[in-house]
Design an enzyme around this catalytic site. Structure first.
Site, PDB file in Angstrom:
ATOM      1  N   ASP A 189       0.855  -1.187   0.000  1.00 19.20           N
ATOM      2  CA  ASP A 189       0.000   0.000   0.000  1.00 19.20           C
ATOM      3  C   ASP A 189       0.890   1.235   0.000  1.00 19.20           C
ATOM      4  O   ASP A 189       1.649   1.465   0.940  1.00 19.20           O
ATOM      5  CB  ASP A 189      -0.895  -0.013   1.250  1.00 19.20           C
ATOM      6  CG  ASP A 189      -1.930   1.103   1.247  1.00 19.20           C
ATOM      7  OD1 ASP A 189      -1.855   1.995   0.383  1.00 19.20           O
ATOM      8  OD2 ASP A 189      -2.819   1.076   2.119  1.00 19.20           O
ATOM      9  N   HIS A 191      -0.238   4.481  -0.281  1.00 16.68           N
ATOM     10  CA  HIS A 191      -0.910   5.666   0.280  1.00 16.68           C
ATOM     11  C   HIS A 191      -0.617   6.926  -0.529  1.00 16.68           C
ATOM     12  O   HIS A 191      -0.399   8.004   0.035  1.00 16.68           O
ATOM     13  CB  HIS A 191      -0.510   5.864   1.747  1.00 16.68           C
ATOM     14  CG  HIS A 191      -1.211   4.928   2.673  1.00 16.68           C
ATOM     15  ND1 HIS A 191      -0.684   4.511   3.876  1.00 16.68           N
ATOM     16  CD2 HIS A 191      -2.411   4.285   2.581  1.00 16.68           C
ATOM     17  CE1 HIS A 191      -1.517   3.685   4.482  1.00 16.68           C
ATOM     18  NE2 HIS A 191      -2.584   3.536   3.712  1.00 16.68           N
ATOM     19  N   GLU A 215      -1.010  -0.961  -4.280  1.00 18.24           N
ATOM     20  CA  GLU A 215      -2.213  -0.215  -3.901  1.00 18.24           C
ATOM     21  C   GLU A 215      -1.979   1.283  -3.871  1.00 18.24           C
ATOM     22  O   GLU A 215      -1.041   1.758  -3.246  1.00 18.24           O
ATOM     23  CB  GLU A 215      -2.681  -0.716  -2.537  1.00 18.24           C
ATOM     24  CG  GLU A 215      -3.930  -0.033  -2.012  1.00 18.24           C
ATOM     25  CD  GLU A 215      -4.324  -0.549  -0.635  1.00 18.24           C
ATOM     26  OE1 GLU A 215      -4.969   0.208   0.109  1.00 18.24           O
ATOM     27  OE2 GLU A 215      -3.974  -1.705  -0.301  1.00 18.24           O
ATOM     28  N   GLU A 241     -10.378   3.172  -1.983  1.00 15.45           N
ATOM     29  CA  GLU A 241     -10.854   3.107  -0.599  1.00 15.45           C
ATOM     30  C   GLU A 241     -11.562   4.385  -0.151  1.00 15.45           C
ATOM     31  O   GLU A 241     -12.397   4.353   0.750  1.00 15.45           O
ATOM     32  CB  GLU A 241      -9.703   2.812   0.354  1.00 15.45           C
ATOM     33  CG  GLU A 241      -8.678   3.928   0.471  1.00 15.45           C
ATOM     34  CD  GLU A 241      -7.523   3.580   1.396  1.00 15.45           C
ATOM     35  OE1 GLU A 241      -7.358   4.288   2.396  1.00 15.45           O
ATOM     36  OE2 GLU A 241      -6.811   2.617   1.111  1.00 15.45           O
ATOM     37  N   HIS A 291     -11.810  -2.461   1.575  1.00 20.46           N
ATOM     38  CA  HIS A 291     -10.916  -1.805   2.527  1.00 20.46           C
ATOM     39  C   HIS A 291     -11.577  -1.815   3.900  1.00 20.46           C
ATOM     40  O   HIS A 291     -12.796  -1.833   4.002  1.00 20.46           O
ATOM     41  CB  HIS A 291     -10.675  -0.366   2.066  1.00 20.46           C
ATOM     42  CG  HIS A 291      -9.835   0.450   2.986  1.00 20.46           C
ATOM     43  ND1 HIS A 291     -10.385   1.306   3.928  1.00 20.46           N
ATOM     44  CD2 HIS A 291      -8.494   0.558   3.113  1.00 20.46           C
ATOM     45  CE1 HIS A 291      -9.407   1.900   4.580  1.00 20.46           C
ATOM     46  NE2 HIS A 291      -8.259   1.476   4.122  1.00 20.46           N
TER      47      HIS A 291
END
Length: 365
Positions: A189, A191, A215, A241, A291
Site C-alpha cells: 500500500d 498511500h 495499492e 478506498e 478496505h
C-alpha cells in the site's frame, strides 16, 4: 417496530485512534450494531450520526432503502456518508434479527463457506524498521494468514519521484518477502506517496518480489495519472478506498484505472451500497477487496457482503493492533488459517462484551 434511539460507544485502540460503534434501539427490544469510521479526529462524524439519529427516531428500522435514499441520493458530506454507513449496518443487523436469519441470507445467500483475509501489519507497531516489519509479517503467517499487507512509504514525503527515493520502503518490502517466503501473497500500500515516474520505477523494483498488488501508488484525484500507472506498471493495482458513491467507482471502472477495487463499508453508505458497487465491478470483470482495517463489526459487515458475492478477492483485517480484540466480541471473533466463517447467528452475528467495552471506553462529547 419503531426506532427509539441511537447510542454510541468508543474504545481506545492505539496510536492510530479509536473504534466507534453505533447502536440502534427499537421498541421491540431488538438492537442493531454498526461501526463508524473513526481513527482520530472524528468529531464531525459523531455530530452527523447524532443528527441522523433524530430523523430515525420513530421510524421503522426495516425501511433501509428509504433511509439510504433520503441522505445519499443527491449527495451529502463525507461525515454524513460515514454516519449513514454506520447506521445502515445497524439497520441490516436489526432486519436479520427480526427475521432470525444472517444478513448474508438477505443478500442472496452464500457463494462460499468462508472469506479470505489479509493481515494488514502496518498498524501493529510504531517501529518501521525492515526487521520489525519482517518480524510482524512472520508472526501473522505463523497465525495462519497467507496474505500480508504493509504500507512501506508512510513516513516518507509525498511525490517520491524515483526508485532511489523509494529505497527505504522497497527495503521493507524485500525484508517481508524474505521473512514470509514465496507462498504468501504480499500486498503493498503506497498511500499515494508516489509520482507517476516514481510509481513506475518503484513497480519495476518490486517486480522480482512477486507483489500481489500495488495499492494506490498515486493520488486518485488525478485520474489520468492513476490510469497511466495501471497501464504501464506491470503489477496488479488496487484502489478506491476513499470513493463514496457508485458513480465514483463507475468512473474508475470505465477508465480502467485499477485492477481491483477496494470500497469501504464505513465510507460508501454501508452494506447495500457495498453490495451494489461490488456487483457493478463484476460487470467490468473487476474483483472486489473491501478496505477496512478497523474493528470487528466493520469486518463482519464486509464479510457478510463478500460471502454472498462471486467476484470477491480478499478482505482486509487490521492485524496485531490490540491483544484484547477477540475478547471484545460475543461470540469470539474466530479466524482460522486466515479465513473467517459467517456462522448462522441472525443479523451481523456479532455483539460486544459490555465489560471489555467499558474497560477500554473513550468518552464521546
Amino acid at each position: 417496530m419503531k426506532i427509539t434511539g441511537v447510542d454510541l460507544a468508543a474504545v481506545s485502540v492505539n496510536h492510530r485512534g479509536d473504534w466507534v460503534f453505533v447502536y440502534v434501539n427499537t421498541d421491540e427490544g431488538l438492537r442493531g450494531i454498526g461501526e463508524l469510521r473513526a481513527g482520530r479526529n472524528y468529531a464531525g462524524r459523531i455530530r452527523a450520526t447524532r443528527e441522523l439519529a433524530g430523523w430515525l427516531r420513530g421510524r421503522d428500522p426495516r425501511r433501509i432503502r428509504e433511509f439510504l435514499d433520503r441522505f445519499t441520493q443527491f449527495g451529502c458530506s463525507r461525515d454524513t456518508f460515514s454516519a449513514v454507513s454506520a447506521l445502515e449496518q445497524a439497520l441490516w443487523d436489526i432486519l436479520g434479527k427480526s427475521l432470525d436469519v444472517p444478513v448474508y441470507t438477505l443478500l442472496g445467500g452464500p457463494v462460499r463457506d468462508d472469506v479470505r483475509l489479509y493481515a494488514n501489519i502496518n498498524r501493529a507497531s510504531q517501529d518501521r524498521s525492515p526487521e520489525n516489519f519482517a518480524r510482524l509479517a512472520a508472526r501473522a503467517v505463523g497465525e495462519g494468514f497467507d496474505a500480508v499487507k504493509l504500507a512501506p512509504f508512510d513516513e516518507m514525503h509525498g511525490n517520491i519521484d524515483s526508485a532511489a527515493e523509494a529505497a527505504p520502503g522497497i527495503a521493507r518490502v524485500d525484508a517481508v518477502r524474505r521473512a514470509v517466503g514465496a507462498d504468501v501473497d504480499l500486498l503493498v500500500d503506497c498511500h499515494s506517496r508516489l509520482t507517476v515516474r516514481g510509481a513506475l520505477e518503484t513497480a519495476a523494483a518490486l517486480r522480482d518480489l512477486d507483489v500481489f498488488w500495488f495499492e494506490q501508488p498515486v493520488s486518485e484525484s488525478q485520474l489520468d495519472s492513476v490510469v497511466e500507472v495501471n497501464r504501464r506498471c506491470g503489477l496488479q493495482t488496487a484502489g478506491g478506498e476513499g470513493r463514496m458513491e457508485g458513480r465514483e467507482f463507475r468512473e474508475a471502472l470505465e477508465n480502467a484505472a485499477m485492477d481491483v477495487i477496494m470500497p469501504d463499508v464505513t465510507v460508501v453508505g454501508g452494506i447495500a451500497k457495498l453490495k451494489s458497487i461490488a456487483e457493478l465491478a463484476e460487470t467490468f470483470g473487476i474483483p472486489t477487496a473491501p478496505h477496512g482495517p478497523f474493528g470487528p463489526v466493520a469486518v463482519s459487515a464486509g464479510m457478510h457482503v463478500m460471502v454472498s458475492h462471486p467476484g470477491f478477492l480478499v478482505l482486509e483485517y487490521g492485524w496485531g493492533e490490540i491483544a484484547w480484540r477477540r475478547e471484545l466480541t460475543l461470540p469470539t471473533e474466530e479466524i482460522v488459517n486466515g479465513r473467517i466463517r459467517p456462522g448462522q447467528r441472525p443479523g451481523l452475528g456479532v455483539e460486544l462484551d459490555p465489560d471489555v467495552l467499558n474497560a477500554h471506553a473513550v468518552a464521546l462529547n
